[in-house]
Design an enzyme around this catalytic site. Structure first.
Site, PDB file in Angstrom:
ATOM      1  N   ASP A   1     -86.616 -84.717  17.407  1.00  0.00           N
ATOM      2  CA  ASP A   1     -86.255 -83.312  17.250  1.00  0.00           C
ATOM      3  C   ASP A   1     -87.251 -82.631  16.321  1.00  0.00           C
ATOM      4  OD1 ASP A   1     -85.054 -80.843  16.905  1.00  0.00           O
ATOM      5  OD2 ASP A   1     -83.050 -81.664  16.598  1.00  0.00           O
TER       6      ASP A   1
ATOM      7  N   GLY B   1     -84.685 -85.335  21.923  1.00  0.00           N
ATOM      8  CA  GLY B   1     -85.061 -84.137  21.200  1.00  0.00           C
ATOM      9  C   GLY B   1     -83.846 -83.414  20.646  1.00  0.00           C
ATOM     10  N   HIS B   2     -83.915 -82.074  20.624  1.00  0.00           N
ATOM     11  CA  HIS B   2     -82.882 -81.262  19.979  1.00  0.00           C
ATOM     12  C   HIS B   2     -81.574 -81.257  20.771  1.00  0.00           C
ATOM     13  CE1 HIS B   2     -81.449 -78.237  17.209  1.00  0.00           C
ATOM     14  NE2 HIS B   2     -81.193 -77.392  18.192  1.00  0.00           N
ATOM     15  N   PHE B   3     -81.672 -81.154  22.085  1.00  0.00           N
ATOM     16  CA  PHE B   3     -80.473 -81.136  22.934  1.00  0.00           C
ATOM     17  C   PHE B   3     -80.246 -82.534  23.511  1.00  0.00           C
ATOM     18  CE2 PHE B   3     -81.196 -76.501  22.913  1.00  0.00           C
ATOM     19  CZ  PHE B   3     -79.912 -76.102  22.565  1.00  0.00           C
TER      20      PHE B   3
END
Length: 289
Positions: free
Chosen positions: A240, A266-268
């Protein structure tokens, strides 16, 4: 095979429509899922299906997001204090007296304000890139903090974060090659449709500016961790670039028993590692609730 029934509701809070998704039996332990930027409760659709056999799940859309009301910045105080107040009132309206919190991105400062308000109600925490430590900030935030200090000078640069390329990047950055095919394009297209509504970019700019005050709340959040020791699961994308893995590891400073898992995501992370996160959440909640 268990087939969960989802229901979708809108209630009026302070004269504003607040939308939420619900699944599972209310007699089961409740998990409240709080989304981040620029998404909505839609991000939890798969996780809710995975957990609804054993848990009661509530996922609201924050004001200005998803299917909740979107008053203009002139008609509503777009601050994290106010968003937390709306969410608190929703939980009161639903007569939820005990619940675990799943916090992601913006959901962290909202959920942790709720937790510090009535700590005895929060049975556990699950954080997926839900930051509560300065160690979690990456270079991504440099322009946002510059904007917080001088909105006029840096607004044009920050506005780029509201454009399709940036929304697409939030979903794709840090995703390993063998998981890219799991990303459904409707996720970022739906988020971008929300951002492109007339007046919504002004809302997001106001929340970008207000984010600076979340850092002032961090000491209170961390004191809550130390004093109340809520059972905590950290399921975080190690790749992320918005909230880095150092922010995940920092939870152990005040919560030495926190269960920390850094996923190759990652972020999601729910979009590519939903089944791993669902398994971690189920095991954690069954042991702690």
């Amino acid at each position: 095979m268990f087939a969960p029934i989802f229901t979708h509701h809108t209630v009026s809070i302070d004269g504003l429509d607040v939308f939420y998704r619900e699944a599972g039996d209310r007699s089961n332990p409740t998990l409240v899922l709080l989304h981040g930027f620029p998404t909505s409760s839609h991000m939890f659709r798969g996780l809710m299906a995975d957990l609804a056999d054993d848990f009661h799940l509530i996922a609201p859309d924050h004001i200005g997001f998803g299917s909740s009301a979107m008053p203009s910045v002139d008609d509503f105080d777009y601050s994290f204090d106010r968003l937390a107040e709306i969410t608190w009132t929703l939980l009161e309206e639903l007569s939820l007296e005990r619940y675990a919190l799943y916090i992601h991105d913006y959901g962290a400062p909202i959920g942790l304000r709720i937790a510090t308000r009535k700590p005895e109600r929060v049975t556990a925490l699950i954080t997926q890139s839900g930051n509560a430590y300065t160690e979690g900030f990456t270079p991504f935030w440099e322009v946002l903090f510059a904007h917080a200090a001088d909105r006029k000078t840096h607004e044009s640069a920050v506005r780029e974060l509201l454009e399709p390329a940036a929304t697409h990047w939030q979903y794709t950055h840090g995703v390993p090659d063998d998981r890219v095919g799991r990303l459904a394009p409707e996720t970022w297209l739906l988020d971008q449709a929300g951002l492109d509504r007339p007046g919504n970019k002004e809302i997001q700019l106001q929340l970008f500016w207000d984010y600076q005050f979340n850092l002032e709340a961090y000491p209170a959040f961390q004191e809550y961790f130390r004093q109340w020791r809520p059972p905590t699961l950290v399921a975080w994308g190690r790749n992320d670039e918005i909230f880095g893995p150092a922010g995940a590891q920092a939870f152990r400073r005040d919560l030495p028993d926190a269960e920390i898992h850094l996923l190759d995501a990652g972020h999601f992370a729910l979009e590519t590692h939903r089944h791993e996160i669902a398994a971690l959440a189920r095991d954690f909640l069954q042991r702690t609730l």
